[in-house]
Design an enzyme around this catalytic site. Structure first.
Site, short mmCIF file in Angstrom:
data_model
loop_
_atom_site.label_atom_id
_atom_site.label_comp_id
_atom_site.label_asym_id
_atom_site.label_seq_id
_atom_site.Cartn_x
_atom_site.Cartn_y
_atom_site.Cartn_z
N TYR A 212 0.84 -1.19 0.00
CA TYR A 212 0.00 0.00 0.00
C TYR A 212 0.88 1.24 0.00
O TYR A 212 1.83 1.32 0.77
CB TYR A 212 -0.89 0.00 1.25
CG TYR A 212 -1.81 1.20 1.36
CD1 TYR A 212 -2.79 1.43 0.40
CD2 TYR A 212 -1.72 2.08 2.44
CE1 TYR A 212 -3.64 2.52 0.51
CE2 TYR A 212 -2.57 3.16 2.56
CZ TYR A 212 -3.54 3.38 1.59
OH TYR A 212 -4.39 4.45 1.70
N ASP B 41 9.01 2.86 0.25
CA ASP B 41 7.95 3.43 1.05
C ASP B 41 8.17 2.98 2.49
O ASP B 41 7.86 1.85 2.87
CB ASP B 41 6.58 2.96 0.53
CG ASP B 41 5.43 3.57 1.32
OD1 ASP B 41 5.67 4.06 2.45
OD2 ASP B 41 4.30 3.56 0.81
N LYS C 111 3.55 8.74 9.18
CA LYS C 111 3.23 8.17 10.50
C LYS C 111 4.17 8.65 11.61
O LYS C 111 3.95 9.73 12.15
CB LYS C 111 3.16 6.64 10.39
CG LYS C 111 2.03 6.24 9.42
CD LYS C 111 1.61 4.81 9.39
CE LYS C 111 0.33 4.67 8.58
NZ LYS C 111 0.45 3.92 7.35
#
Ligand SMILES: *Cc1c(COP(=O)(O)O)cnc(C)c1O
Length: 426
Positions: free
Chosen positions: A142, A237, A265
């Site tokens: 993702y 990522d 995050k």
């Protein structure tokens, strides 16, 4: 629980599906979603008045659990000085310097407000630099919900049974080439088939959005070798792994230098902040240095920057990594034992402070197809057993769970006691 049902019904009258991000709606595990009132350390308190040990931890940002004093103080002080100016501030420079020092592959970076934006912008930088259109990604990884990366995108989409989102133009989806994780042959084939047309290869170095899956020995090195040869940019990522698996992220652990890195995050200390960065020649494509436009009214806003800086400083000072890993290992070992006792087929993956219990028989998952063999109904029963026992897990099978530095032995013991009861009813 009547309180939660009522609140959820009310929420659905004004918010799509009652939530602001789909997995929160408990579609995968069924039942009424938890509404959270507050959090402190390893625990959250629900709108039902109950207290839960939290292993979801806002999906990754909270390395020190909820409302860690120093982070709250930094954000509060920044807020009091003015929350946003739409002009440069010194704090952004300080945070950027800390990120660069942590991840030496990053020469220049840009801050955004979400991981999605950062990933989207990294793709734009790569396309601008290479003057190529295609992007290779792995099934089950993702990278946020931007159009061209929302193909076979793991967790959230899988949970809802929408492997490919509606609303993504076919022409845009066609710029994305999806290959299975851990399969270098498939990667080679993709590069052969689309010779000279692939701008970037995106990868979660340790995928955590199809449940936690490990890169096979030599896989990431292989990606580096192939992308270098093909003059394609390698994009790590590290929105989950950055500052989590090590202060310098997965790239430091595996000693691989990507061309671009996406962060999110943790780097925002629990506030909306993300970043993308890497090679100076590539990042110089971004405006105002270069012709690729990317902007954000609240990008690098002082409050998120202060929280992120406090987070990185705490990580540096306390080095909680060994302790967190020990907690996660102890919990996972206990879970394996409890599953064996209850006769429940379970494969528990853990890496540092992240873990996923896959409810399946036989071989451990190595890619999206094998992860999908997990029994989401069994996970749902386990999830609700744990919820009843006072433990909040990610409300979906194909997600990573986390421990924080605020988790103590007593929290792990509490969760294991709940797990032994929950597994008996799976
Ligand atoms: C969460 C996540 C994103 C997206 O970040 P948002 O802030 O939710 O937009 C991107 N990549 C990975 C690996 C993630 O886990």
């Amino acid at each position: 629980m009547a309180g939660l049902s009522k609140l959820f019904a009310r929420a659905r009258r004004s918010l799509v599906g009652g939530v602001n991000s789909p997995v929160r709606a408990f579609k995968s595990v069924g039942g009424t979603p938890l509404f959270v009132r507050s959090g402190a350390g390893a625990r959250i308190r629900g709108a039902d008045g109950r207290s839960y040990v939290d292993f979801c931890l806002s999906w990754g940002p909270l390395m020190f659990g909820h409302a860690r004093r120093e982070i709250v103080a930094a954000a509060r002080a920044a807020m009091a000085r003015g929350s946003t100016f739409g002009a440069a501030t010194e704090g952004e420079v300080v945070l950027a310097e800390k990120i660069k020092a942590a991840l030496p592959s990053i020469e220049l970076l840009r801050m955004t407000s979400s991981g999605t934006e950062a990933g989207m912008s990294a793709a734009r930088a790569a396309r601008a630099f290479t003057k190529r259109d295609l992007i290779v990604k792995f099934a089950g990884c993702y990278h946020g919900h931007m159009d061209s990366l929302l193909v076979a995108a793991g967790s959230g989409a899988t949970t809802l049974g929408i492997p490919d989102s509606a609303g993504v133009p076919r022409a845009v989806a066609a710029t994305t080439v999806v290959v299975p994780f851990n399969d270098l042959h498939a990667v080679e084939d993709a590069f052969k088939k689309h010779k000279g047309r692939i701008a970037a290869l995106f990868v979660e170095p340790i995928p955590a959005n199809m449940g936690l899956v490990f890169p096979a020995d030599g896989f990431l090195e292989g990606l580096r070798r192939i992308t270098r040869r093909e003059k394609t940019l390698l994009v790590f990522d590290e929105v989950i792994t950055g500052f989590r698996v090590a202060y310098g992220g997965a790239q430091t652990l595996f000693r691989i230098k990507p061309d671009l890195t996406v962060l999110g995050k943790i780097v925002g200390g629990g506030l909306p902040l993300a970043a993308y960065g890497g090679r100076k020649d590539v990042m110089s494509m971004i405006a105002p240095e270069g012709p690729a436009y990317q902007a954000g009214t609240l990008s690098g806003n002082p409050v998120a920057v202060a929280a992120g800086t406090a987070m990185l400083d705490l990580l540096k000072r306390e080095n909680p990594y060994p302790r967190m890993e020990k907690m996660a290992r102890r919990y996972c070992a206990g879970l394996r034992g409890a599953a064996a006792e209850a006769g429940v087929p379970l494969r528990v993956h853990s890496f540092g402070s992240m873990f996923t219990p896959f409810f399946l028989d036989g071989a451990a998952p190595t890619d999206y197809a094998s992860a999908l063999r997990a029994d989401k109904k069994a996970y749902g029963r386990f999830f609700h057993g744990m919820l009843k026992g006072g433990v909040y897990l990610p409300p979906a099978q194909w997600e990573a769970a986390f421990v924080s530095a605020a988790h103590a032995d007593r929290d792990i013991d509490f969760a294991l006691a709940a797990a032994r009861r929950a597994l008996k009813a799976v």
